[in-house]
Design an enzyme around this catalytic site. Structure first.
Site, PDB file in Angstrom:
ATOM      1  N   ASP A 375       0.793  -1.222   0.000  1.00 29.11           N
ATOM      2  CA  ASP A 375       0.000   0.000   0.000  1.00 29.11           C
ATOM      3  C   ASP A 375       0.829   1.277   0.000  1.00 29.11           C
ATOM      4  OD1 ASP A 375      -2.445  -1.263  -0.169  1.00 29.11           O
ATOM      5  OD2 ASP A 375      -2.633  -1.513   1.985  1.00 29.11           O
ATOM      6  N   TYR A 460      -9.775  -0.929   2.175  1.00 31.77           N
ATOM      7  CA  TYR A 460      -9.376  -0.999   3.581  1.00 31.77           C
ATOM      8  C   TYR A 460      -9.129   0.382   4.173  1.00 31.77           C
ATOM      9  CZ  TYR A 460      -9.168  -5.773   5.189  1.00 31.77           C
ATOM     10  OH  TYR A 460      -9.522  -7.016   5.649  1.00 31.77           O
ATOM     11  N   HIS A 511      -2.355  -9.538   6.680  1.00 29.61           N
ATOM     12  CA  HIS A 511      -1.968  -8.135   6.848  1.00 29.61           C
ATOM     13  C   HIS A 511      -0.613  -8.095   7.530  1.00 29.61           C
ATOM     14  CE1 HIS A 511      -5.700  -6.057   5.692  1.00 29.61           C
ATOM     15  NE2 HIS A 511      -6.341  -7.061   6.269  1.00 29.61           N
ATOM     16  N   ASP A 518      13.972   4.253  15.179  1.00 29.16           N
ATOM     17  CA  ASP A 518      15.353   4.685  15.389  1.00 29.16           C
ATOM     18  C   ASP A 518      15.469   5.199  16.824  1.00 29.16           C
ATOM     19  OD1 ASP A 518      17.868   5.758  15.413  1.00 29.16           O
ATOM     20  OD2 ASP A 518      17.555   7.150  13.748  1.00 29.16           O
ATOM     21  N   ASP A 520      17.276   6.261  20.227  1.00 24.26           N
ATOM     22  CA  ASP A 520      18.525   6.839  20.727  1.00 24.26           C
ATOM     23  C   ASP A 520      18.403   6.899  22.244  1.00 24.26           C
ATOM     24  OD1 ASP A 520      19.524   7.126  18.196  1.00 24.26           O
ATOM     25  OD2 ASP A 520      19.203   9.293  18.064  1.00 24.26           O
ATOM     26  N   GLU A 630      20.137   3.697   3.791  1.00 31.43           N
ATOM     27  CA  GLU A 630      19.085   2.710   4.053  1.00 31.43           C
ATOM     28  C   GLU A 630      17.943   3.376   4.822  1.00 31.43           C
ATOM     29  OE1 GLU A 630      22.069  -1.199   4.333  1.00 31.43           O
ATOM     30  OE2 GLU A 630      21.096  -0.435   6.148  1.00 31.43           O
ATOM     31  N   PHE A 652      19.994  -5.398   3.816  1.00 31.02           N
ATOM     32  CA  PHE A 652      20.436  -4.564   4.944  1.00 31.02           C
ATOM     33  C   PHE A 652      21.183  -5.403   5.982  1.00 31.02           C
ATOM     34  CE2 PHE A 652      16.951  -1.021   4.755  1.00 31.02           C
ATOM     35  CZ  PHE A 652      17.175  -0.866   3.399  1.00 31.02           C
ATOM     36  N   GLU A 656      27.030  -7.083  10.159  1.00 30.44           N
ATOM     37  CA  GLU A 656      27.863  -6.035  10.738  1.00 30.44           C
ATOM     38  C   GLU A 656      27.692  -6.014  12.253  1.00 30.44           C
ATOM     39  OE1 GLU A 656      28.443  -2.218   8.261  1.00 30.44           O
ATOM     40  OE2 GLU A 656      26.391  -2.844   7.843  1.00 30.44           O
ATOM     41  N   ASP A 662      24.924   3.386  16.299  1.00 29.51           N
ATOM     42  CA  ASP A 662      23.612   3.984  16.056  1.00 29.51           C
ATOM     43  C   ASP A 662      22.754   2.920  15.378  1.00 29.51           C
ATOM     44  OD1 ASP A 662      21.473   5.638  15.714  1.00 29.51           O
ATOM     45  OD2 ASP A 662      22.446   7.035  14.335  1.00 29.51           O
TER      46      ASP A 662
END
Length: 755
Positions: A375, A460, A511, A518, A520, A630, A652, A656, A662
């Protein structure tokens, strides 16, 4: 002396006194109008959150003027553009790099230049393509740079472009003027076609390999709730050519049988070789699919009001509430997003945003069995719908307009497309009643702030919430409602869903939603920690011959991206949290825990040729190092070319190290929907809700909600009917006021107004 005048005057005086006393008593008993008080929390910020703000209408207009004057190519209005022409598909704000923003917010650095992202379709070129341009600085743009190759490693093929509204209209005209007339007897006698009584819904993706642009269109009766009124006819249109005159029908399906085109269907029908299943014509209101209430209005439902006005503050794109502050925005493709989320003045997350909503369908009809809707490609922000006060949001919520530019050269305002409100959830956030040793009661009402938008994408409706609690927890939640999609019931259709009406098969589907979180926690650099429980056998110290099975804590540092990628059906530690480099008073690393609410099953087999396009859905949780290259887990271009995905999230994850880095958490939640009779007329939100919680875990020295002014505590020795002891005792006075309910308004049927 004549007493008569004196008595008359005395009587009048007594009557006047009596009337005044009655007025005063009446005034004492009459509820006053609620008065708003300023929120307790002051806002020291001076417009810094505008670094994240969505584009204004004026900025959009400036960008359009710049592009039309500086690209050296004609740009046609997207709402009338042919595939072979150039147009601006949409605009969005280009959020600056995180490092730049943090220097500005935290270190007194320069404000990053304000820029826009423009997505253009260049159909009138020797090599048609999609181009992404960054335009700036705003509000007076003077430059643009092509970021397509840097972002995607090469040019974007034109066939990947998301379908504009005008292309659907062009296909509609093609069906009406060329396709349907080639089967006149069938269309008139079976479909009772009159030129306006049929509606179409498109499946996606469009074909089986890169370069395809071949779409199944399902025909429905054009009535209210038409998604539940299939007529059994589906048409596969090849619209890959940029020359509309070259479009053609590749296949036709009717009631379980496939035909080369409508001409072959017509021939078979005239010869009596078509198994006809005549569908009773539905009334305009849709009959069973109508959402018109079947009962008259009665006593009004309960309403919430704020006796002293809102306890939160909205300033531009920034909200403050009970120690929380955050900036909000609306991405055209991904929808609702937050930036710079702080609690008690300290940033706990830099960005929390919706990434994608995926549905995978099953059916024995061609469109249903091939549908995998992504979507974001259609636009979760683009299709944000106007909100109805009193139903979509509390009547007294704060409603916010949003502005967007897509399918046009002029910005459009969507009235009341966001709402913000504080909600008493009707239960305690925490409480205890003590009847042992000391006698007391202590508790805190669970009152939380909600930021909401609702995206209506086709059938929807997705209700997107971010909820802020007084204990420092934050919830991201989506509730699904709207109409279930359906297929025409025939053959072994019940293998793929339930019968919802005479000819309606409610098709099984999944669904999945994906979020970017992110965090911190105590700074940008974090590590990922996992804790859980296991039983150990131990001798009872006081009775060594006896064994005790006791739970013990297990701890593990998840060092790499591979260790932090949890597949949907894998066992995931029940406590996973981002850990800071600082500790609380008790020597524990300060952290924020991720807790997911989901019942997701398989997204699609990994052997599928299109699985990499939705590979984010492999994982219930994946934590990766944050990289500017990314920014999102998927791409709007994946829908129309999932076989060669523009962004493949699986890339991704490359093992690593993620210790003291971060980090970003990519969270997937979902559920299975098998439509059933109670989905008629449409699906309810109850039981159709998934999401995640972010909860402080040793982040504070104690629960921060203990400092909430909403707390209640009294003992058996206190007068708990006194206001100074128990604030609940004050409610008859502080809440005995008349709320100001403004007149009901709704600007949704034009849906959006041009600016």
């Amino acid at each position: 002396m004549n007493l008569k005048p004196v008595l008359i005057l005395l009587g009048l005086a007594l009557a006047t006194i009596f009337a005044l006393v009655c007025v005063l008593l009446t005034r004492e008993r009459s509820p006053r109008t609620c008065q708003s008080l300023p929120p307790e929390q002051e806002d020291p910020e001076d417009g810094q959150s505008l670094v994240f703000a969505d584009l204004t209408a004026e900025e959009m207009s400036q960008v359009v003027r710049y592009l039309r004057g500086h690209l050296g190519v004609p740009l046609v209005e997207a709402w009338r553009a042919e595939p072979s022409e150039n147009c601006i598909a949409w605009l969005d704000v280009q959020v600056p790099a995180k490092a730049e923003v943090l220097r500005f917010l935290d270190s007194g650095g320069a404000r990053p230049p304000r820029e826009a992202l423009a997505v253009l379709y260049f159909g009138q070129q020797p090599e048609p393509n999609i181009t992404e341009l960054v335009v700036g600085p705003l509000p007076g743009p003077a430059y643009h740079r092509d970021v397509t190759v840097r972002r995607y490693g090469g040019k974007l093929p034109y066939h990947r472009r998301p379908t504009l509204a005008v292309e659907y209209k062009q296909i509609g005209r093609f069906l009406k003027s060329q396709v349907f007339p080639s089967a006149p007897a069938f269309m008139q006698q079976v479909m009772e076609y009159d030129g306006a009584n049929l509606a179409t819904v498109a499946a996606a993706p469009r074909g089986f390999q890169s370069g395809d642009r071949v779409t199944w269109f399902v025909l429905f009766q054009n009535v209210s709730g038409f998604f539940l009124h299939p007529v059994g006819l589906e048409v596969l249109v090849d619209h890959s050519s940029l020359d509309i005159s070259q479009w053609a029908v590749s296949r036709v399906f009717y009631n379980g049988q496939y035909y080369r085109d409508m001409v072959q269907l017509e021939s078979a029908y005239v010869q009596g070789r078509v198994s006809v299943e005549k569908v009773r014509r539905a009334p305009r209101d849709g009959d069973f699919s109508s959402m018109k209430p079947r009962a008259p209005a009665a006593a009004p439902f309960p309403l919430q009001f704020e006796p002293q006005g809102p306890r939160y503050r909205v300033r531009n794109n920034r909200v403050l509430f009970q120690g929380w502050s955050f900036a909000f925005g609306m991405s055209v493709s991904r929808g609702l997003r937050l930036f710079d989320i702080r609690h008690k003045g300290e940033r706990v997350a830099y960005e929390i945003s919706v990434q994608e909503a995926l549905s995978v369908y099953g059916s024995n009809c061609p469109a249903g069995m091939s549908t995998r809707y992504m979507d974001g490609s259609f636009g979760l922000g683009r299709y944000t719908s106007p909100l109805v006060p009193g139903v979509d949001c509390p009547y007294l919520a704060t409603f916010v307009d949003t502005v967007s530019l897509s399918d046009s050269l002029r910005p459009k305002k969507r009235k009341a497309s966001l709402c913000i409100f504080e909600q008493n959830l009707g239960s305690p956030l925490r409480r205890h009643y003590s009847n042992l040793q000391s006698l007391y009661y202590g508790g805190l009402v669970n009152s939380a702030l909600v930021l909401r938008s609702i995206a209506t994408v086709g059938n929807y409706d997705y209700v997107w919430d971010f909820i802020f609690y007084q204990n420092g927890a934050l919830e991201g939640k989506v509730q699904a409602t709207g109409y279930p999609s359906s297929s025409f019931l025939h053959g072994d259709g019940l293998r793929y869903g339930n019968r919802l009406w005479e000819h309606t098969l409610g098709t099984i589907h999944t669904h999945f939603v994906n979020y970017k979180v992110d965090l911190d926690v105590g700074g940008v650099k974090n590590s990922l920690m996992a804790q859980d429980m296991e039983f150990e056998m131990a001798q009872a110290p006081w009775s060594p011959e006896q064994q005790i099975e006791r739970p013990r804590l297990t701890r593990k540092v998840l060092d790499t991206e591979d260790q932090a990628a949890f597949l949907l059906h894998s066992k995931m530690p029940r406590y996973i949290y981002f850990a800071a480099n600082s500790k609380n008073k008790w020597g524990h690393q300060r952290g924020y825990r991720i807790q997911i609410t989901s019942s997701a099953g398989d997204h699609i087999p990994e052997a599928s040729s299109m699985e990499r396009a939705i590979s984010w859905a492999r994982y219930q949780l994946a934590v990766t190092r944050r990289k500017e290259e990314e920014p999102t887990s998927t791409s709007i271009y994946n829908q129309n070319d999932p076989w060669t995905p523009t962004v493949a999230f699986a890339d991704f994850i490359n093992n690593e190290t993620i210790t003291n880095q971060d980090l970003v958490a990519w969270i997937t939640a979902g559920f299975l929907h098998i439509p059933h009779s109670e989905d008629i007329p449409n699906t309810v939100t109850v039981g159709n809700s998934v999401g995640f919680l972010l909860r402080p875990y040793n982040y504070y020295d104690l629960d921060p909600s203990i400092y909430s002014q909403d707390g209640v505590f009294f003992t058996s020795e206190q007068d708990f009917t006194a206001c100074e002891i128990n604030p609940l005792a004050c409610l008859p006075k502080t809440a005995s006021c008349l709320p100001n309910f403004p007149p009901f308004t709704f600007d949704g049927f034009p849906n959006m107004s041009r600016i």
